[in-house]
Design a protein around this motif. Sequence first.
Motif, PDB file in Angstrom:
ATOM      1  N   TYR A 180       6.322  -2.299   2.323  1.00  0.00           N
ATOM      2  CA  TYR A 180       5.765  -2.066   0.987  1.00  0.00           C
ATOM      3  C   TYR A 180       6.214  -0.715   0.456  1.00  0.00           C
ATOM      4  O   TYR A 180       6.453   0.233   1.220  1.00  0.00           O
ATOM      5  CB  TYR A 180       4.235  -2.014   1.044  1.00  0.00           C
ATOM      6  N   ARG A 181       6.252  -0.617  -0.855  1.00  0.00           N
ATOM      7  CA  ARG A 181       6.299   0.669  -1.554  1.00  0.00           C
ATOM      8  C   ARG A 181       5.051   0.724  -2.421  1.00  0.00           C
ATOM      9  O   ARG A 181       4.801  -0.182  -3.218  1.00  0.00           O
ATOM     10  CB  ARG A 181       7.563   0.790  -2.422  1.00  0.00           C
ATOM     11  N   ILE A 182       4.259   1.777  -2.246  1.00  0.00           N
ATOM     12  CA  ILE A 182       3.024   1.894  -3.008  1.00  0.00           C
ATOM     13  C   ILE A 182       2.951   3.263  -3.668  1.00  0.00           C
ATOM     14  O   ILE A 182       3.499   4.247  -3.170  1.00  0.00           O
ATOM     15  CB  ILE A 182       1.768   1.649  -2.138  1.00  0.00           C
ATOM     16  N   ARG A 183       2.268   3.308  -4.793  1.00  0.00           N
ATOM     17  CA  ARG A 183       1.992   4.570  -5.482  1.00  0.00           C
ATOM     18  C   ARG A 183       0.520   4.550  -5.869  1.00  0.00           C
ATOM     19  O   ARG A 183       0.065   3.629  -6.559  1.00  0.00           O
ATOM     20  CB  ARG A 183       2.864   4.714  -6.723  1.00  0.00           C
ATOM     21  N   LEU A 184      -0.237   5.542  -5.440  1.00  0.00           N
ATOM     22  CA  LEU A 184      -1.670   5.621  -5.683  1.00  0.00           C
ATOM     23  C   LEU A 184      -1.954   6.648  -6.771  1.00  0.00           C
ATOM     24  O   LEU A 184      -1.562   7.815  -6.645  1.00  0.00           O
ATOM     25  CB  LEU A 184      -2.415   6.009  -4.400  1.00  0.00           C
ATOM     26  N   ASP A 185      -2.609   6.210  -7.838  1.00  0.00           N
ATOM     27  CA  ASP A 185      -2.987   7.121  -8.934  1.00  0.00           C
ATOM     28  C   ASP A 185      -1.816   7.958  -9.435  1.00  0.00           C
ATOM     29  O   ASP A 185      -1.963   9.163  -9.721  1.00  0.00           O
ATOM     30  CB  ASP A 185      -4.144   8.035  -8.496  1.00  0.00           C
ATOM     31  N   GLY A 186      -0.653   7.339  -9.531  1.00  0.00           N
ATOM     32  CA  GLY A 186       0.496   8.027 -10.094  1.00  0.00           C
ATOM     33  C   GLY A 186       1.124   9.082  -9.202  1.00  0.00           C
ATOM     34  O   GLY A 186       1.962   9.864  -9.655  1.00  0.00           O
ATOM     35  N   GLY A 187       0.746   9.111  -7.923  1.00  0.00           N
ATOM     36  CA  GLY A 187       1.296  10.090  -6.995  1.00  0.00           C
ATOM     37  C   GLY A 187       2.681   9.709  -6.508  1.00  0.00           C
ATOM     38  O   GLY A 187       3.389   8.900  -7.125  1.00  0.00           O
ATOM     39  N   ALA A 188       3.058  10.275  -5.378  1.00  0.00           N
ATOM     40  CA  ALA A 188       4.375  10.005  -4.808  1.00  0.00           C
ATOM     41  C   ALA A 188       4.440   8.580  -4.270  1.00  0.00           C
ATOM     42  O   ALA A 188       3.443   8.027  -3.788  1.00  0.00           O
ATOM     43  CB  ALA A 188       4.663  10.999  -3.684  1.00  0.00           C
ATOM     44  N   VAL A 189       5.626   7.984  -4.326  1.00  0.00           N
ATOM     45  CA  VAL A 189       5.842   6.659  -3.757  1.00  0.00           C
ATOM     46  C   VAL A 189       5.809   6.769  -2.232  1.00  0.00           C
ATOM     47  O   VAL A 189       6.445   7.661  -1.644  1.00  0.00           O
ATOM     48  CB  VAL A 189       7.181   6.071  -4.227  1.00  0.00           C
ATOM     49  N   GLN A 190       5.041   5.876  -1.609  1.00  0.00           N
ATOM     50  CA  GLN A 190       4.967   5.836  -0.152  1.00  0.00           C
ATOM     51  C   GLN A 190       5.607   4.535   0.335  1.00  0.00           C
ATOM     52  O   GLN A 190       5.345   3.468  -0.213  1.00  0.00           O
ATOM     53  CB  GLN A 190       3.505   5.878   0.318  1.00  0.00           C
ATOM     54  N   GLU A 191       6.414   4.628   1.365  1.00  0.00           N
ATOM     55  CA  GLU A 191       6.999   3.447   1.994  1.00  0.00           C
ATOM     56  C   GLU A 191       6.267   3.209   3.307  1.00  0.00           C
ATOM     57  O   GLU A 191       6.239   4.081   4.177  1.00  0.00           O
ATOM     58  CB  GLU A 191       8.496   3.644   2.225  1.00  0.00           C
ATOM     59  N   ILE A 192       5.634   2.042   3.411  1.00  0.00           N
ATOM     60  CA  ILE A 192       4.819   1.739   4.586  1.00  0.00           C
ATOM     61  C   ILE A 192       5.107   0.322   5.070  1.00  0.00           C
ATOM     62  O   ILE A 192       5.545  -0.533   4.295  1.00  0.00           O
ATOM     63  CB  ILE A 192       3.307   1.879   4.294  1.00  0.00           C
ATOM     64  N   GLU A 193       4.851   0.093   6.353  1.00  0.00           N
ATOM     65  CA  GLU A 193       4.856  -1.256   6.913  1.00  0.00           C
ATOM     66  C   GLU A 193       3.402  -1.698   6.991  1.00  0.00           C
ATOM     67  O   GLU A 193       2.561  -0.990   7.545  1.00  0.00           O
ATOM     68  CB  GLU A 193       5.475  -1.264   8.305  1.00  0.00           C
ATOM     69  N   ALA A 194       3.096  -2.863   6.420  1.00  0.00           N
ATOM     70  CA  ALA A 194       1.705  -3.320   6.414  1.00  0.00           C
ATOM     71  C   ALA A 194       1.647  -4.827   6.592  1.00  0.00           C
ATOM     72  O   ALA A 194       2.581  -5.560   6.245  1.00  0.00           O
ATOM     73  CB  ALA A 194       1.017  -2.911   5.114  1.00  0.00           C
ATOM     74  N   THR A 195       0.520  -5.261   7.112  1.00  0.00           N
ATOM     75  CA  THR A 195       0.258  -6.691   7.242  1.00  0.00           C
ATOM     76  C   THR A 195      -0.242  -7.258   5.930  1.00  0.00           C
ATOM     77  O   THR A 195       0.158  -8.346   5.512  1.00  0.00           O
ATOM     78  CB  THR A 195      -0.782  -6.918   8.357  1.00  0.00           C
ATOM     79  N   LEU A 196      -1.123  -6.512   5.274  1.00  0.00           N
ATOM     80  CA  LEU A 196      -1.614  -6.914   3.961  1.00  0.00           C
ATOM     81  C   LEU A 196      -2.181  -5.699   3.250  1.00  0.00           C
ATOM     82  O   LEU A 196      -2.580  -4.714   3.883  1.00  0.00           O
ATOM     83  CB  LEU A 196      -2.672  -8.028   4.062  1.00  0.00           C
ATOM     84  N   ILE A 197      -2.213  -5.793   1.929  1.00  0.00           N
ATOM     85  CA  ILE A 197      -2.884  -4.791   1.103  1.00  0.00           C
ATOM     86  C   ILE A 197      -3.773  -5.541   0.121  1.00  0.00           C
ATOM     87  O   ILE A 197      -3.303  -6.406  -0.628  1.00  0.00           O
ATOM     88  CB  ILE A 197      -1.881  -3.901   0.349  1.00  0.00           C
ATOM     89  N   ALA A 198      -5.069  -5.223   0.155  1.00  0.00           N
ATOM     90  CA  ALA A 198      -6.043  -5.857  -0.728  1.00  0.00           C
ATOM     91  C   ALA A 198      -6.632  -4.806  -1.652  1.00  0.00           C
ATOM     92  O   ALA A 198      -7.057  -3.739  -1.202  1.00  0.00           O
ATOM     93  CB  ALA A 198      -7.152  -6.528   0.085  1.00  0.00           C
ATOM     94  N   VAL A 199      -6.663  -5.122  -2.941  1.00  0.00           N
ATOM     95  CA  VAL A 199      -7.153  -4.199  -3.967  1.00  0.00           C
ATOM     96  C   VAL A 199      -8.494  -4.734  -4.457  1.00  0.00           C
ATOM     97  O   VAL A 199      -8.557  -5.763  -5.137  1.00  0.00           O
ATOM     98  CB  VAL A 199      -6.145  -4.085  -5.129  1.00  0.00           C
ATOM     99  N   GLY A 200      -9.580  -4.056  -4.104  1.00  0.00           N
ATOM    100  CA  GLY A 200     -10.913  -4.585  -4.351  1.00  0.00           C
ATOM    101  C   GLY A 200     -11.643  -3.911  -5.495  1.00  0.00           C
ATOM    102  O   GLY A 200     -11.922  -2.717  -5.435  1.00  0.00           O
ATOM    103  N   ASN A 201     -11.928  -4.689  -6.533  1.00  0.00           N
ATOM    104  CA  ASN A 201     -12.959  -4.297  -7.501  1.00  0.00           C
ATOM    105  C   ASN A 201     -14.305  -4.746  -6.946  1.00  0.00           C
ATOM    106  O   ASN A 201     -15.278  -4.010  -6.939  1.00  0.00           O
ATOM    107  CB  ASN A 201     -12.689  -4.933  -8.861  1.00  0.00           C
TER     108      ASN A 201
END
Length: 296
Positions: A180-201
């Motif tokens: 994955y490539r993720i960016r949290l709140d407009g910060g730096a791009v992070q490259e991570i290996e993940a099984t899943l990413i869940a975004v919870g409201n």
Amino acid sequence: MTSEITLFVNPTAGRGRGAHAAQPAASALRDAGFSVRTVLGEDADDALRRAREAVDGGTGALIAVGGDGMMSLALQAVAGTMTPLGVIAVGTGNDFARALGLPIRDPAAAGRLAAEALKGGAIRDIDLGRVGDRWFGSVLASGFDSRVNDRGNRMRWVGGRFKYDLAMLAELAAFRTIPYRIRLDGGAVQEIEATLIAVGNGSTYGGGMRICADAVMDDGLFDVTVVGDCSRTTLLKVFPRVYRGTHLDHPAVTVHRVSSIELAAASVTAYADGEPLGALPLTATCVPGAVRVLAQ
């Protein structure tokens, strides 16, 4: 507030429970003095058009009867408006209603609660997630869980929840982590290996799996659960803990609280409120107070 309200009905929800649930819900609302009009659609697009017409026409509330798919459709009609949303949860998962503490598979009780909330002004403003022009109320799923959904949706030869059990076994056999490539709140791009990413409201998906167990629906933030790089054996140990929410303590799991997230990964479809959202990449934003719900 007008005394005319709209029942937005999915007659096929919960293997036909939607059609049966509409009547006791409508009776409870009429007994409370409301005029009830029912909206059905020939398909999802037609149903949404009719729901939006009801909202634009000044209905006192849009009350969705069905499962999480119907709640998702209703959100597209009421988000960003002053029209409150009522929930008669009679589907398979009912995670949106569960997060709000509303009755599940008890349409008469849910109808009475909606009527009392309308009369007493018990209307709660909650956050929603937004991806482009699409709103979601519970959880956006990507990775192993969304691949299970993809495979299950392709299994036309078997029905019900059993096909998702089969799909999970097949995905476990083919298990691999995802770059994955993720960016949290407009910060730096992070490259991570993940099984899943869940975004919870909201806190749950899949009919009560507490993937984002500590998520709060009116704090202006997502809870992002990242299940990191782990083996098939570790996943089999961790995944059952999702039903209790105790997976969050596992070393392979991290949680971020953010107002926005950018997600990118190859060959991964995102699902929101159990419905296909589209392929990554995407940007999800938490919109505070985006919808008014009938709750106590």
